[in-house]
Design an enzyme around this catalytic site. Structure first.
Site, PDB file in Angstrom:
ATOM      1  N   SER A   1       0.826  -1.208   0.000  1.00 34.13           N
ATOM      2  CA  SER A   1       0.000   0.000   0.000  1.00 34.13           C
ATOM      3  C   SER A   1       0.859   1.257   0.000  1.00 34.13           C
ATOM      4  CB  SER A   1      -0.898   0.015   1.241  1.00 34.13           C
ATOM      5  OG  SER A   1      -0.106   0.223   2.406  1.00 34.13           O
ATOM      6  N   LYS A   2       0.189   2.377  -0.201  1.00 29.69           N
ATOM      7  CA  LYS A   2       0.862   3.687  -0.148  1.00 29.69           C
ATOM      8  C   LYS A   2       1.529   3.879   1.211  1.00 29.69           C
ATOM      9  CE  LYS A   2      -0.256   8.608  -0.078  1.00 29.69           C
ATOM     10  NZ  LYS A   2      -1.336   9.600  -0.085  1.00 29.69           N
ATOM     11  N   ARG A   3       0.855   3.424   2.262  1.00 27.22           N
ATOM     12  CA  ARG A   3       1.393   3.582   3.622  1.00 27.22           C
ATOM     13  C   ARG A   3       2.702   2.821   3.803  1.00 27.22           C
ATOM     14  NH1 ARG A   3      -2.910   3.111   8.321  1.00 27.22           N
ATOM     15  NH2 ARG A   3      -3.617   4.967   7.207  1.00 27.22           N
TER      16      ARG A   3
END
Length: 504
Positions: free
Chosen positions: A262-264
């Site tokens: 994910s982006k995180r």
């Protein structure tokens, strides 16, 4: 189904393109090009509520940067357009009505509140609410209402959806080119919404209609679409169309191996997850990656060439690629491996090309005349690139070729600067001044002869000399540095360093 290989990448413009999406596009592109087929970019923008301004342009620019060029798209056109679903919305209603007339779909008038009530009621009983064969005759739809009641609701302009009527008590045997045969009990399927009263189709209907009309031969997509495979096959059957072949790609997993990347994860790990920057998020391009490196590492996330080869250019990927060698299980993302790929591609670039890429960085960092001398910069790059992963590393690896050191590594100075070192360095400066011709080989010969003749240890001279020229104990061959910076600069650095380190 068409004989020619025709594949499509069909993203929604609801935000930036994640590298998982880029990999899906890449695998489609490689498959199409291997079989001299067509790669189509279709923008699936039926969900206007989630539409993000600039996202479509971003998708096209990201694919272009990666060298993934569409044969047909909203910008290039083609014989099967338009290539934005919002420009095709006039097509879908007729197909929804066709299924209604054949009894394979039905109107549903249930309000969001009523459906929410059913869901909560099922939750209290420890069940999951599914709108399908076991309850559809009890809900508010054209299967439970009379024709007159349905007509009255439609005439009154009540909101409706058209749902697909999933078959009961059947076993679907589906084929996936990566996963093999998959069996589905149709009693577990819900009656998905195909069309809404606002005149827009859902993804499922638009997707099937467009794939059929565009003569798509293979649907290669992420495994998150596996749960939709049964519905899509049933829709092809309901229309009496031949279905394309399906292949569902494995997920790209977090570096720790559990869960989807994910982006995180990128923010936490300090690595990009988008090809180009988006708002505050860094992209691979801006982080200094070469597009060829990004394409190469993405290709090997979930695909195995069956050989030891790891570095592939696009033509080699096209020749080697096969869906049979795509893995079923998720592929763990390794940020260090992505740097390894970029390092490899950097070494393959010409020194001239790397010098040109380094010029803008030098313009910001140095006012030296040498920082604008492409011939000089090219020589510097040749000497330092072996240790670089990115062009952005060059300044840290070779700033001393352009600027004299202002400080000296404290730990190195403590170790190298001894009693008698200033006198030795002064003698080296004299040798540098009198060496002719002024070249790396001649300097090396003269200084090493002097060390030997005076029965000195090489460590007593070479370490301190490097420290004075570079400011640290790093860098390529010491005598190459002496030649590159020039006689006057070398003498000045030695003398300045003697003063600075003796007084400190």
């Amino acid at each position: 189904m068409a004989d020619k290989v025709r594949v499509r990448f069909a993203p929604s413009p609801t935000g930036p393109l994640h590298i998982g999406g880029v990999r899906t596009a890449l695998f489609n592109y490689l498959y199409a090009k291997k079989y001299n087929g067509d790669f189509i970019l279709r923008i699936e923008d039926t969900d206007q509520n989630r539409y993000v301004e600039g996202a479509e342009k971003y998708i096209q620019e990201a694919l272009s940067w990666c060298g993934i060029r569409a044969d047909e798209s909203p910008t290039t056109g083609g014989s099967f357009g338009p290539y934005r679903q919002s420009e095709r919305k006039h097509l879908y209603k007729d197909y929804a009505l066709q299924l209604l007339e054949q009894g394979k779909a039905y109107y549903a008038f249930d309000t969001p509140e009523a459906l929410d009530h059913h869901r909560k009621d099922h939750e209290l009983k420890g069940k999951t609410f599914i709108y399908n064969w076991h309850n559809r005759n009890k809900l508010t739809n054209s299967l439970s209402l009379t024709e007159e009641e349905v007509k009255a609701k439609l005439d009154a302009g009540e909101n409706f959806v058209i749902r697909f009527k999933s078959p009961q008590d059947e076993t679907l045997v589906l084929k996936d080119l990566i996963r093999g045969e998959i069996s589905i009990d149709t009693n577990t399927l819900d009656d998905k919404v195909l069309f809404k009263s606002d005149g827009m189709p859902t993804y499922h209907l638009a997707n099937i209609v467009d794939d059929h009309l565009m003569e798509i031969s293979h649907v290669i997509r992420g495994e998150e679409w596996l749960p939709s495979l049964a519905l899509h096959q049933l829709l092809y059957d309901a229309f009496g169309w031949g279905a394309p072949k399906f292949a569902h790609l494995p997920l790209i997993m977090k570096p720790v191996g559990k869960g989807k990347l994910s982006k995180r994860d990128g923010e936490k790990g300090g690595f990009p997850v988008f090809p180009l920057s988006w708002n505050e998020s860094m992209g691979y391009k801006e982080a200094g990656y070469f597009p060829e490196a990004v394409v190469n590492f993405l290709a090997l996330l979930g695909w195995n060439p069956g050989t030891e080869q790891e570095v592939f250019n696009m033509d080699e990927l096209i020749q080697s690629f096969s869906l049979e060698r795509v893995n079923k299980s998720g592929a763990r993302f390794d940020p260090e491996k992505t740097k390894w790929y970029n390092h490899n591609y950097l070494q393959l670039k010409s020194n001239e090309a790397l010098a040109q890429a380094f010029l803008p960085i030098l313009a910001e960092k140095s006012n030296s005349e040498k920082a604008a001398d492409t011939g000089y910069i090219t020589k510097v790059v040749a000497m330092i690139k072996e240790r670089a992963n990115f062009v952005g590393d060059f300044w840290g690896l070779g700033s001393y070729f352009f600027e004299a050191p202002q400080t000296y590594n404290e730990k190195a100075a403590k170790k190298q600067w001894k009693e008698g070192t200033p006198e030795l360095m002064s003698e080296v400066a004299a040798i540098v001044k009198n060496t002719t011709p002024y070249s790396s080989s001649e300097l090396e010969s003269k200084i090493k002869d002097w060390i030997t003749n005076n029965e000195l240890s090489f460590g007593k001279v070479m370490g301190p000399l490097r420290l004075l020229l570079v400011g640290d104990l790093k860098g390529p061959h010491l005598f190459d540095i002496l030649e590159m910076i020039g006689r006057e600069e070398a003498i000045q650095r030695i003398n300045n360093g003697i003063t600075a380190l003796t007084s400190s």
